[in-house]
Structure formats: structure tokens, C-alpha cells
Design an enzyme around this catalytic site. Sequence first.
Site, short mmCIF file in Angstrom:
data_model
loop_
_atom_site.label_atom_id
_atom_site.label_comp_id
_atom_site.label_asym_id
_atom_site.label_seq_id
_atom_site.Cartn_x
_atom_site.Cartn_y
_atom_site.Cartn_z
N ASP A 173 0.83 -1.21 0.00
CA ASP A 173 0.00 0.00 0.00
C ASP A 173 0.86 1.26 0.00
OD1 ASP A 173 -3.00 -0.81 0.49
OD2 ASP A 173 -1.80 -2.12 1.76
N SER A 174 1.90 1.25 0.83
CA SER A 174 2.73 2.44 0.96
C SER A 174 3.52 2.72 -0.32
CB SER A 174 3.69 2.29 2.15
OG SER A 174 2.95 2.14 3.35
#
Length: 405
Positions: A179-180
Site C-alpha cells: 500500500d505504501s
Amino acid sequence: MPLRPRMESMDTPTPLQGLKVVELGTLIAGPYCARLLAEFGAEVIKVETPGEGDPLRKWRKLHDGNSLWWYAQARNKKSVAVNLKAPEGQQIVRELVAKADIVVENFRPGTLEKWNLGYEALAKDNPGLIMVRLSGFGQTGPYKDQPGFGAIGESMGGMRYITGYPDRAPVRVGISIGDSLAAMFGVIGALTALHHRGTSGKGQVVDVALYEAVFAMMESMLPEYGYDASVRERTGASLPGIVPSNTYKCGDGKFVVIGANADSIFKRMMKSIGRADLADDPTLADNAGRVKRTEELDRAIGEWTATVTLEEALAVLAKAEVPSGRIYSIADIAADLHFQARGMIERHKLGDRDLLLPGVVPKLSATPGRTQWIGPKLGEHTDAVLRSLGYPDEKITKLREGGII
């Protein structure tokens, strides 16, 4: 110009000041993308579901009904509670977006279109709009409609396959790294699109797939496979093909990470640990030669580290200018003087307790990012934002009574 790592005063200009962002995402990828923009001064209006809010508010440890994670993930953002499924709520979002530069969203492809909030609809009133769309598999392709969280992106993108030890099942990195990574690519895409808009006047869609963000980090895996069908496997703590680079156990049971794979560093290290025979061996003068004797070199280094404590090992390696370090826990990070000197441990008040937040990255010398406020309460800025759009108080009250806000 020297860097100014500590938190700046609120009067210091920020590089994205004046940039307006509407965040329609939840959980991790979309909100983290918008958070990075907010840290550098963009006005980020986060749209949340009335009465519920972003599910991240309830994840992990809580304080006063909100997760501690929330206070970091939503810092510098304005929270506006709007029901996106209601036509009146969709109209509010259209009015917000009409005055925005960027929209960040991470719903499943097609969701915004169902609410008449897709890019084509929004760009009619704002042709310079940039929409960052983060999803598991992207906006096109045969998998686009499948649900895809970071764990799936990390697996499909190749990261899980090479993480762990060869005799055990693949493991995950202990954070939502997929996600990051996608969020950071979203920021890169947004700023790139902004630059293009500056010359063309036209907006565009930034399409980020989580699995592609992970795949983009896989270094030489694809070229090596294409060359001779070799498949990189799990190798534990070592870095295959780059020697020596590994984690070694010390005599006190602690671990030291050593990266001595540069030719000159390798020689200095071997001499510093009493293995001049290896330092002066011409067959070990370059990485190609060392790779052939990986096990021998790891064994020699491990035999030395087993005779010293972690602190002793670090002292010897530091004197020889060999890249090395301990493996930090979060307690080690919070206490470390270098983290503190670089402004990476911020201290804020949360009720009667201290709240520690990570500092802003990267460090800009003239216009650094900063934390202006921690994550807001659900709907804290709803009334103020609607008034800025010209909504009278009577209408705001009716919208609240109708469950729209």
C-alpha cells in the site's frame, strides 16, 4: 544551504501551499498518498462516511475512539463527513472537486462511476483535474474488478516469493509495504501530472496498481529470468549475488547486519577481523570471485562475530569503516540520538499523554514539510468546508438531519 531537520514554525512556507486535494480513499494506500501531500502543505479535504469514518480509525491501539495510527495517517487533513451514496452527498463532492487540483481515491474500479463521480464526469467542470486512482490491479485488464489489498499486491508483485528462508513458507514484511509503495507512486504521478498541466493546462488520470508498485521494486528479477529462465528464490537474511552482505549472530545473542560487498571495504573488514589471508586472496578481489565462495566467507565472518558482543563488533567495524549496524526495535528508534537530531521523532499532546509521530520525509532545505495538526475528529471540518462552498447554516442543518453529512 544546510538542511533544517527539526520541525519548523507554522510561518515557514510549504512547497505545496495553495494545492487543493480531495481524498476519497480509505484505509492505507489512498490516505497515505494524500497524507504525503498534506505534509508538504497541500490542503487535503478527506471525505468520510458519516457516523463511521475511515475504518483505519478503529485499527490497532485506540485512544478516545480513534487509533493511534489515525493521528499520523490523517495529520494535516480536514475531515468532512459526506454520504457518497446519496445524490446530495455526491453533489457536495462535485462542488469540492470543481475547485480542487487533485482527487485521490482507492475504491474498486467502477465504484466512483456508479456514483457519477468518475473522472470524465468530474473533469467536465474541472478540465485541469488530476485524479490519482489506486487499486489492487489497476483500472484496466482482466483482473481489474477483483478485490486487491496490499497483501495480494505484495504476493502477485513478487515480493512475498523472495521473502523468508528457503525451507519455510514465504513471509510478509511486517507492515503494509505494498500500500505504501503504491501511495508513493501515486504522489510521483500526481506531481508529474501537475508539471504537465502547467504547460498544457490539461489534467489526467494517474493509474496506480498495488501489484505494479511492488513489481517495480523487484530489481534484477525479470531481466535475469528473461536471460536464462533463472528464478530468484528465498535466501533468508543474505543478499544473493552480492557478497558479503548478511546478518550475523554475535556472542551475546544479538545480531549485526554487515554490508561489506564493495571490494575495498571487503579487504578492510577481513583485515579488521584477523583474516588477512582472505583480504589478500586475489580470487576474492571482486564480487564475482566472492560469490563463488559465499558460504566460506559467511562462515568466516560468523565465526568472528560469535566471539564478540554486538557492541564490540560494531566498534571494530566502525573503526574499519565497514557499513554495519544493529537491528532496531521501535524502542531503539525512539531513543536514538540520530533519529532525534534529524527531527524524525515528533512529540505532540494527545489528551494527558504524549503522542509520538514519525517526522516528515524527505527534508527540504527551504520549504520543509511539517505536522500542523494531528488526525482530526470525524467530520470536524464539515461545517467550515460547506460554508466555504456557500452553503448557508440552514441547509447544513437539513443535510445533517437527513444523514447526508
